[in-house]
Design an enzyme around this catalytic site. Structure first.
Site, PDB file in Angstrom:
ATOM      1  N   GLU A 150      -7.808  -3.293  15.962  1.00  0.00           N
ATOM      2  CA  GLU A 150      -6.812  -2.888  16.818  1.00  0.00           C
ATOM      3  C   GLU A 150      -7.572  -2.509  18.014  1.00  0.00           C
ATOM      4  O   GLU A 150      -8.392  -1.717  18.161  1.00  0.00           O
ATOM      5  CB  GLU A 150      -5.703  -2.016  16.602  1.00  0.00           C
ATOM      6  CG  GLU A 150      -4.938  -2.715  15.213  1.00  0.00           C
ATOM      7  CD  GLU A 150      -3.717  -1.500  14.994  1.00  0.00           C
ATOM      8  OE1 GLU A 150      -2.682  -1.925  14.908  1.00  0.00           O
ATOM      9  OE2 GLU A 150      -4.111  -0.220  14.885  1.00  0.00           O
ATOM     10  N   CYS A 205      -8.750   1.094  25.055  1.00  0.00           N
ATOM     11  CA  CYS A 205      -9.111   1.819  23.847  1.00  0.00           C
ATOM     12  C   CYS A 205      -9.751   1.033  22.855  1.00  0.00           C
ATOM     13  O   CYS A 205      -9.047   0.108  22.299  1.00  0.00           O
ATOM     14  CB  CYS A 205      -8.107   2.636  23.538  1.00  0.00           C
ATOM     15  SG  CYS A 205      -8.142   3.769  21.929  1.00  0.00           S
ATOM     16  N   CYS A 227     -12.497   3.634   8.623  1.00  0.00           N
ATOM     17  CA  CYS A 227     -13.272   4.768   9.301  1.00  0.00           C
ATOM     18  C   CYS A 227     -13.544   5.658   7.726  1.00  0.00           C
ATOM     19  O   CYS A 227     -12.851   5.874   6.980  1.00  0.00           O
ATOM     20  CB  CYS A 227     -12.601   5.641  10.006  1.00  0.00           C
ATOM     21  SG  CYS A 227     -13.502   7.097  10.516  1.00  0.00           S
ATOM     22  N   CYS A 287     -10.219  12.389   8.438  1.00  0.00           N
ATOM     23  CA  CYS A 287      -9.463  13.414   9.006  1.00  0.00           C
ATOM     24  C   CYS A 287      -8.127  13.220   8.665  1.00  0.00           C
ATOM     25  O   CYS A 287      -7.592  12.415   8.651  1.00  0.00           O
ATOM     26  CB  CYS A 287      -9.848  12.975  10.523  1.00  0.00           C
ATOM     27  SG  CYS A 287     -11.419  13.286  11.448  1.00  0.00           S
ATOM     28  N   CYS A 290      -5.272  11.747  10.907  1.00  0.00           N
ATOM     29  CA  CYS A 290      -5.793  10.383  11.441  1.00  0.00           C
ATOM     30  C   CYS A 290      -5.117   9.150  10.516  1.00  0.00           C
ATOM     31  O   CYS A 290      -5.614   9.413   9.507  1.00  0.00           O
ATOM     32  CB  CYS A 290      -6.951  10.402  12.111  1.00  0.00           C
ATOM     33  SG  CYS A 290      -7.367   8.613  12.479  1.00  0.00           S
ATOM     34  N   SER A 336     -15.898   8.899  22.143  1.00  0.00           N
ATOM     35  CA  SER A 336     -15.177  10.024  21.530  1.00  0.00           C
ATOM     36  C   SER A 336     -15.653  10.207  20.012  1.00  0.00           C
ATOM     37  O   SER A 336     -15.831   9.187  19.394  1.00  0.00           O
ATOM     38  CB  SER A 336     -13.676   9.834  21.477  1.00  0.00           C
ATOM     39  OG  SER A 336     -13.177  10.875  20.419  1.00  0.00           O
ATOM     40  N   LEU A 346     -12.321  18.183  18.650  1.00  0.00           N
ATOM     41  CA  LEU A 346     -12.230  19.523  18.223  1.00  0.00           C
ATOM     42  C   LEU A 346     -11.373  19.914  16.974  1.00  0.00           C
ATOM     43  O   LEU A 346     -11.861  20.302  15.882  1.00  0.00           O
ATOM     44  CB  LEU A 346     -12.682  20.508  19.468  1.00  0.00           C
ATOM     45  CG  LEU A 346     -13.371  21.690  18.944  1.00  0.00           C
ATOM     46  CD1 LEU A 346     -14.698  21.541  18.505  1.00  0.00           C
ATOM     47  CD2 LEU A 346     -12.963  22.892  20.213  1.00  0.00           C
ATOM     48  N   HIS A 347     -10.184  20.201  17.611  1.00  0.00           N
ATOM     49  CA  HIS A 347      -9.207  20.213  16.657  1.00  0.00           C
ATOM     50  C   HIS A 347      -9.056  21.478  16.010  1.00  0.00           C
ATOM     51  O   HIS A 347      -7.842  21.942  15.575  1.00  0.00           O
ATOM     52  CB  HIS A 347      -8.801  19.019  15.562  1.00  0.00           C
ATOM     53  CG  HIS A 347      -8.745  17.684  16.502  1.00  0.00           C
ATOM     54  ND1 HIS A 347      -8.145  17.500  17.360  1.00  0.00           N
ATOM     55  CD2 HIS A 347      -9.555  16.616  15.986  1.00  0.00           C
ATOM     56  CE1 HIS A 347      -8.328  16.139  17.958  1.00  0.00           C
ATOM     57  NE2 HIS A 347      -9.191  15.636  16.871  1.00  0.00           N
ATOM     58  N   CYS A 383      -2.764   7.552  20.119  1.00  0.00           N
ATOM     59  CA  CYS A 383      -3.956   8.093  19.354  1.00  0.00           C
ATOM     60  C   CYS A 383      -3.544   8.246  17.851  1.00  0.00           C
ATOM     61  O   CYS A 383      -2.598   8.982  17.492  1.00  0.00           O
ATOM     62  CB  CYS A 383      -4.315   9.590  19.827  1.00  0.00           C
ATOM     63  SG  CYS A 383      -4.766   9.458  21.623  1.00  0.00           S
TER      64      CYS A 383
HETATM   65  N1  SAH Z   1     -13.544   8.600  15.441  1.00  0.00           N
HETATM   66  C1  SAH Z   1     -13.531   8.991  16.647  1.00  0.00           C
HETATM   67  C2  SAH Z   1     -12.796   8.229  18.089  1.00  0.00           C
HETATM   68  C3  SAH Z   1     -11.241   7.654  17.415  1.00  0.00           C
HETATM   69  S1  SAH Z   1     -10.027   8.750  17.145  1.00  0.00           S
HETATM   70  C4  SAH Z   1     -13.101  10.664  16.954  1.00  0.00           C
HETATM   71  O1  SAH Z   1     -12.517  10.923  16.233  1.00  0.00           O
HETATM   72  O2  SAH Z   1     -13.165  11.174  18.026  1.00  0.00           O
HETATM   73  C5  SAH Z   1      -9.250   9.115  19.099  1.00  0.00           C
HETATM   74  C6  SAH Z   1      -8.691  10.582  19.159  1.00  0.00           C
HETATM   75  O3  SAH Z   1      -7.406  10.402  18.507  1.00  0.00           O
HETATM   76  C7  SAH Z   1      -9.748  11.621  18.371  1.00  0.00           C
HETATM   77  O4  SAH Z   1      -9.532  12.767  19.133  1.00  0.00           O
HETATM   78  C8  SAH Z   1      -8.734  11.677  17.353  1.00  0.00           C
HETATM   79  O5  SAH Z   1      -9.109  13.163  16.895  1.00  0.00           O
HETATM   80  C9  SAH Z   1      -7.402  11.597  17.749  1.00  0.00           C
HETATM   81  N2  SAH Z   1      -6.500  11.560  16.549  1.00  0.00           N
HETATM   82  C10 SAH Z   1      -6.295  10.960  15.463  1.00  0.00           C
HETATM   83  N3  SAH Z   1      -5.230  11.053  14.986  1.00  0.00           N
HETATM   84  C11 SAH Z   1      -4.382  11.619  15.658  1.00  0.00           C
HETATM   85  C12 SAH Z   1      -2.826  11.582  15.651  1.00  0.00           C
HETATM   86  N4  SAH Z   1      -2.121  11.174  14.561  1.00  0.00           N
HETATM   87  N5  SAH Z   1      -2.502  12.293  16.838  1.00  0.00           N
HETATM   88  C13 SAH Z   1      -3.122  12.393  17.874  1.00  0.00           C
HETATM   89  N6  SAH Z   1      -4.345  12.448  17.901  1.00  0.00           N
HETATM   90  C14 SAH Z   1      -5.062  11.774  16.980  1.00  0.00           C
HETATM   91 FE1  SF4 Z   2     -12.206   8.463  11.901  1.00  0.00          FE
HETATM   92 FE2  SF4 Z   2     -11.955   9.761  14.133  1.00  0.00          FE
HETATM   93 FE3  SF4 Z   2      -9.631   8.955  12.507  1.00  0.00          FE
HETATM   94 FE4  SF4 Z   2     -11.404  11.027  12.228  1.00  0.00          FE
HETATM   95  S1  SF4 Z   2     -10.108  11.180  13.955  1.00  0.00           S
HETATM   96  S2  SF4 Z   2     -10.508   9.627  10.726  1.00  0.00           S
HETATM   97  S3  SF4 Z   2     -13.383  10.152  12.721  1.00  0.00           S
HETATM   98  S4  SF4 Z   2     -11.066   7.496  13.640  1.00  0.00           S
END
Ligand code: SAH
Ligand code: SF4
Length: 393
Positions: free
Chosen positions: A106, A119, A126, A130, A133, A222, A245-246, A364
């Site tokens: 995507e 993007c 992945c 996380c 995500c 990122s 960071l989160h 995101c």
């Molecule tokens: N793997 C990399 C880049 C892809 S994710 C990373 O983790 O940085 C892009 C961004 O979207 C990251 O900051 C991720 O933490 C955030 N993200 C993932 N799931 C999300 C969600 N459900 N709601 C909002 N942001 C999210």
């Molecule tokens: Fe992978 Fe980024 Fe999603 Fe974490 S936030 S599972 S590193 S894509």
């Protein structure tokens, strides 16, 4: 669409193109000039056919056609949000001439008045789970090649009529001026720093003035915090950096972003402290997803300020985007604003990211293609197509 037995020249840098040209008999004295011509046509002009390269001889074009392609991925699906955001499901067959299952990827385009951001995905699935995500729930299938990473940009430009020679398409919502794709963010599916070499190769071509010519300020990678690769990114790619960071303590971050167990906050922030000087960029963006009653208290905002002391930083607050089966809720608007204001009062720029394309599941963390690693059984019985349509909410 690319044919599996042809090798894509998209994603090849000058050295690789020189080797490709030599392999079809281009003489040493000609290679340099031909590489320059190909660079111009492939990356600057965005042509997808060798026959459009009018300053190459007919016989050279025929030789290129016999072995190589500039083929784009198949477009399995294109969705357009009410806000103009577009999401494509691209299908790639192997572009390096080897056999392999097709994969679905995507890519999302987000138009704003001042910029148009693409993007881009770096992996199919992945490996880092996380918990908030959606991509993290899709098993890691494979790394994307440099060709597949850059092809996302070229295919998006094709669809957006964003090449220098494209005809104007009044249907497309785009920035007021300049190129429609003006910015690249490596924020699609996957962890770019676990696919370092391919991401580096692709981004260096995107950044090269004689290729795509994106300015360094407009290309952001990122990462969830693959610490050993952060210094390498600073030295070898020198693009903008965003850190997912989160959480502000290791206990919570271990849970939300499990790679934290390997590279805890202290190590991550040390790497961040050094980044701006080495990469010569003004500051780092820290992304912070707002999860109700999980990480959104003012005590956590206070700790965040403490952690970021001495790092030139901006904090991007991302309202959590839900997906089917997700275990979190998004913080209330009021709480997000309180959190943001706390940071702003202490001198941080802290924009709240407006969710874009939620209606087409393009925001995101909502990306997930149905590509799976084929099981041994499905390969045996021939049913293992390994792809399908994107899951929609
Ligand atoms: N793997 C990399 C880049 C892809 S994710 C990373 O983790 O940085 C892009 C961004 O979207 C990251 O900051 C991720 O933490 C955030 N993200 C993932 N799931 C999300 C969600 N459900 N709601 C909002 N942001 C999210
Ligand atoms: Fe992978 Fe980024 Fe999603 Fe974490 S936030 S599972 S590193 S894509």
């Amino acid at each position: 669409m690319s044919q599996p037995n042809l090798i894509s020249l998209v994603g090849q840098n000058r050295e690789q193109l020189a080797v490709s040209l030599a392999s079809i008999g281009v003489s040493e004295s000609q290679v340099r000039m031909r590489v320059n011509q190909l660079y111009h046509w492939i990356y600057e002009r965005g042509v997808s056919e060798f026959d459009a390269m009018l300053n190459l001889s007919k016989s050279l074009r025929a030789d290129l056609n016999a072995k190589f392609t500039l083929g784009r991925p198949e477009i399995v699906e294109e969705q357009v949000s009410v806000d103009g955001t577009r999401k494509w499901l691209f299908r790639f067959t192997r572009s390096d001439g080897t056999a392999g299952q097709p994969v679905d990827v995507e890519t999302v385009y987000i138009p704003e008045p001042e910029r148009g951001t693409l993007c881009v995905s770096s992996q199919v699935g992945c490996s880092l789970t996380c918990t908030f995500c959606h991509t993290g729930t899709q098993k890691m299938v494979r790394n994307l090649t440099s060709s597949e990473i850059l092809s996302q940009v070229l295919a998006a430009r094709d669809r957006l009529a964003d090449h220098p020679d494209s005809a104007i398409d009044p249907e497309i919502i785009a920035p007021h001026s300049g190129r429609k794709v003006s910015n690249i963010v490596m924020m699609g599916m996957g962890e770019p720093l676990l696919n370092f070499d391919n991401v580096k190769n692709a981004l260096l071509i995107a950044l090269d003035d004689t290729a795509m010519g994106f300015s360094r300020r407009r290309v952001t990678l990122s990462t969830s915090g693959v610490v050993p690769a952060i210094g390498k990114t600073a030295r070898e790619i020198r693009c903008m950096l965003a850190i997912s960071l989160h959480a502000v303590d290791d206990e919570l971050r271990n849970e939300l972003v499990p790679i934290n167990r390997k590279y805890p906050l202290k190590k991550l922030l040390e790497a961040c402290r050094e980044y701006p000087e080495i990469a010569n960029c003004r500051r780092i963006t820290f992304e912070y997803v707002m999860l109700k009653d999980v990480n959104d208290s003012l005590e956590e905002a206070e700790e965040l300020v403490r952690l970021l002391q001495g790092i030139p930083a901006k904090v991007n607050l991302i309202p959590f985007n839900p997906w089917p089966g997700s275990q979190y809720e998004c913080s209330s608007k009021k709480q997000i604003n309180r959190f943001a204001n706390y940071l702003i009062d202490r001198g941080f720029e802290s924009p709240v990211r407006t969710p874009r394309g939620r209606d087409i599941f393009a925001a995101c963390g909502q990306l997930k293609s149905a590509s799976e690693k084929p099981s041994k059984a499905s390969l045996r019985d021939g049913s293992g197509e390994g792809h399908g349509v994107v899951e929609l909410g």
